[in-house]
Motif scaffolding. Structure first.
Motif, mmCIF file in Angstrom:
data_model
loop_
_atom_site.group_PDB
_atom_site.id
_atom_site.type_symbol
_atom_site.label_atom_id
_atom_site.label_comp_id
_atom_site.label_asym_id
_atom_site.label_seq_id
_atom_site.Cartn_x
_atom_site.Cartn_y
_atom_site.Cartn_z
ATOM 1 N N ILE A 6 88.075 -13.629 -24.466
ATOM 2 C CA ILE A 6 87.671 -14.632 -25.722
ATOM 3 C C ILE A 6 86.562 -14.242 -26.513
ATOM 4 N N TYR A 7 85.469 -14.100 -25.657
ATOM 5 C CA TYR A 7 84.272 -13.857 -26.380
ATOM 6 C C TYR A 7 83.950 -12.697 -27.343
ATOM 7 N N ARG A 8 84.983 -11.666 -27.016
ATOM 8 C CA ARG A 8 85.223 -10.785 -28.098
ATOM 9 C C ARG A 8 86.064 -10.882 -29.007
ATOM 10 N N ASP A 128 68.889 -3.775 -29.276
ATOM 11 C CA ASP A 128 69.164 -4.940 -28.458
ATOM 12 C C ASP A 128 68.290 -4.800 -27.262
ATOM 13 N N GLU A 129 67.823 -6.112 -26.596
ATOM 14 C CA GLU A 129 66.819 -6.001 -25.676
ATOM 15 C C GLU A 129 65.223 -5.269 -26.026
ATOM 16 N N ALA A 130 65.239 -5.595 -27.404
ATOM 17 C CA ALA A 130 64.014 -4.700 -27.803
ATOM 18 C C ALA A 130 62.695 -4.936 -27.058
ATOM 19 N N ALA A 215 74.752 -21.721 -24.209
ATOM 20 C CA ALA A 215 75.023 -20.211 -24.636
ATOM 21 C C ALA A 215 76.950 -20.570 -24.837
ATOM 22 N N MET A 216 77.172 -20.110 -26.073
ATOM 23 C CA MET A 216 78.419 -20.132 -26.463
ATOM 24 C C MET A 216 79.142 -18.730 -25.719
ATOM 25 N N ARG A 217 78.683 -17.716 -25.487
ATOM 26 C CA ARG A 217 79.202 -16.942 -24.701
ATOM 27 C C ARG A 217 79.562 -17.297 -23.311
HETATM 28 N N1 ATP Z 1 76.212 -19.165 -32.829
HETATM 29 C C1 ATP Z 1 77.764 -18.885 -32.435
HETATM 30 N N2 ATP Z 1 78.697 -19.245 -33.136
HETATM 31 C C2 ATP Z 1 79.912 -18.873 -32.579
HETATM 32 N N3 ATP Z 1 80.147 -18.007 -31.411
HETATM 33 C C3 ATP Z 1 79.042 -17.589 -30.933
HETATM 34 C C4 ATP Z 1 77.689 -17.903 -31.207
HETATM 35 N N4 ATP Z 1 76.918 -17.461 -30.458
HETATM 36 C C5 ATP Z 1 77.683 -16.677 -29.719
HETATM 37 N N5 ATP Z 1 78.922 -16.712 -29.846
HETATM 38 C C6 ATP Z 1 79.873 -16.296 -29.050
HETATM 39 O O1 ATP Z 1 79.342 -15.489 -27.822
HETATM 40 C C7 ATP Z 1 79.736 -14.177 -28.107
HETATM 41 C C8 ATP Z 1 78.323 -13.578 -27.629
HETATM 42 O O2 ATP Z 1 77.311 -13.614 -28.607
HETATM 43 P P1 ATP Z 1 76.051 -12.692 -29.146
HETATM 44 O O3 ATP Z 1 76.679 -11.269 -28.784
HETATM 45 O O4 ATP Z 1 76.025 -12.718 -30.449
HETATM 46 O O5 ATP Z 1 74.834 -13.372 -27.887
HETATM 47 P P2 ATP Z 1 73.622 -12.824 -28.134
HETATM 48 O O6 ATP Z 1 72.549 -13.695 -28.890
HETATM 49 O O7 ATP Z 1 73.257 -11.307 -28.983
HETATM 50 O O8 ATP Z 1 73.532 -12.619 -26.554
HETATM 51 P P3 ATP Z 1 72.379 -11.301 -25.749
HETATM 52 O O9 ATP Z 1 71.089 -12.014 -26.063
HETATM 53 O O10 ATP Z 1 73.197 -11.782 -24.459
HETATM 54 O O11 ATP Z 1 72.717 -10.284 -26.321
HETATM 55 C C9 ATP Z 1 80.074 -13.852 -29.461
HETATM 56 O O12 ATP Z 1 81.079 -12.830 -29.191
HETATM 57 C C10 ATP Z 1 80.748 -15.212 -29.910
HETATM 58 O O13 ATP Z 1 82.173 -15.218 -29.205
#
Ligand code: ATP
Ligand code: MG
Ligand code: ZN
Length: 368
Positions: A6-8, A128-130, A215-217
């Motif tokens: 789902i998250y992808r 990422d993770e700079a 966290a949405m993920r």
């Molecule tokens: N603000 C948001 N709105 C909608 N979906 C979100 C949001 N944030 C995260 N998601 C969902 O969570 C998934 C992961 O988000 P994302 O990769 O942008 O997180 P990140 O902040 O980069 O986390 P990390 O620090 O772990 O890299 C996205 O693919 C999406 O499905």
């Protein structure tokens, strides 16, 4: 459901789909509209809140071949947008500093950056993770950020911006991402479930959202687990999700607290005995009791309390919860909390795990 997690599958493809982070979105979309894009950005904030998502959206909007002046949304139809969505755009370079900490990667990056983008307007680097870059690598990066070619855009993402070296911070426009709020997460989960045509009891999404800690993920991964646990046909039931999450049965906790209210030490201790026979972990149990008591206390202060536990209760449970909280004074709740916290501590070293719990019950029921 397709085999995509789902998250992808639900990574937002337009700015309008992103929940929360309004301040970030407003500034970035304005910059895109007005063609006033910086060469260095830092996206800082908790995991799973949209940093990578917005970084890719920014890259997509900048390189979209159909976007007109004054617009900011990518079209998601042109070659560039499609390549970014599929993850094979050559002018979008994503580097994970956690696994590529070294100077070599940054040196390569520095070499690469001098060449114009292969087929797009901008070469976008997402780092990422700079904060995990080695010192040398960070210094090499700094040199690049000091004099970036006009076709380059750097987006640094980090969950720990305090670990970034200040000279890099000063070269970037920084955006602070925040944890997402329960109602935002709930709304997004509901959208996903609707699109997947999965039915569910309304409390299910609240419970999932309450476990995601902003966290949405995490919320989406949990939903994935729930869907594969409960199957895709039929309705997702609250009970099943509670079991999956290993949450102690609320009914049991209510009953236990009820015994304490009536000062029924014998019943309370027997109750624990039986629970342990049913393989309930005393540590888990005491933790759940503490959580509930804490919410009682908060509820006393504010009856409109919108806490994770309260939000995930069914209306029947909510009534029970409020009634039960009403049966105690604030002083009593405070005293119980202290006793159970003490017991939880003692459990760490106790040879009979449930003994501290039993002692706490006796003390509470004897009113000491
Ligand atoms: N603000 C948001 N709105 C909608 N979906 C979100 C949001 N944030 C995260 N998601 C969902 O969570 C998934 C992961 O988000 P994302 O990769 O942008 O997180 P990140 O902040 O980069 O986390 P990390 O620090 O772990 O890299 C996205 O693919 C999406 O499905
Ligand atoms: Mg990320
Ligand atoms: Zn496009």
């Amino acid at each position: 459901m397709s085999n995509l997690v789902i998250y992808r599958k639900y990574r937002p493809k337009t700015f309008s789909e992103v929940i929360g982070q309004e301040h970030v979105i407003r500034t970035i979309t304005n910059a895109i509209k007005e063609n006033m894009v910086s060469h260095g950005y830092l996206f800082a904030g908790p995991h799973g809140t949209g940093k990578t998502t917005l970084a890719r959206l920014l890259a997509k909007a900048l390189n979209c071949q159909q976007r007109k002046d004054g617009q900011f949304e990518p079209c998601n139809q042109c070659d560039s947008c499609l390549e970014i969505n599929q993850g094979n755009a050559i002018d979008l370079i994503e580097i994970d500093a956690a696994s590529n900490r070294g100077i070599d990667e940054i040196r390569e990056l520095k070499e690469g950056i001098r060449f114009r983008p292969a087929k797009s307007k901008y070469k976008v680097f997402i780092l990422d993770e700079a904060h995990q870059l080695s010192k040398d690598a960070a210094n090499a990066l700094l040199k690049t950020l000091e004099e970036p070619p006009s076709h380059a855009v750097f987006i640094l993402a980090t969950t720990e911006s305090h670990k970034m070296i200040p000279t890099i911070l000063s070269r970037c426009q920084t955006f602070d991402f925040r944890k997402l709020q329960m109602p935002e997460i709930i709304a997004r989960l509901e959208t996903i479930l609707k699109q997947e045509k999965i039915s569910y009891e309304p409390e299910v999404v609240k419970l999932i959202a309450s476990q995601a800690s902003g966290a949405m993920r995490d919320a989406e991964s949990l939903l994935d687990e729930v869907v594969s646990f409960t199957g895709q046909n039929g309705k997702i039931a609250l009970k099943e999700v509670q079991i999956l999450l290993g949450l102690s049965d609320r009914g049991a906790i209510f009953q236990f607290i009820n015994f304490l209210k009536d000062k029924k030490a014998k019943e309370a201790i027997e109750f624990i005995d039986q629970s342990i026979h049913k393989a309930v972990d005393p540590k888990e149990f005491i933790r759940a009791v503490i959580q509930h008591l804490r919410e009682f206390l908060l509820l006393k202060i504010d009856i409109q309390l919108q806490s994770p536990i309260v939000l995930s209760l069914t209306s029947e449970e909510k009534k029970q919860f409020i009634d039960l909280a009403g049966g105690f004074t604030e002083q009593q709740i405070k005293a119980m909390l202290e006793k159970f916290m003490e017991a939880e501590n003692k459990m760490r070293t106790a040879t009979i795990l449930q003994l501290p719990l039993e002692l706490a019950i006796v003390e509470i029921c004897l009113g000491k």
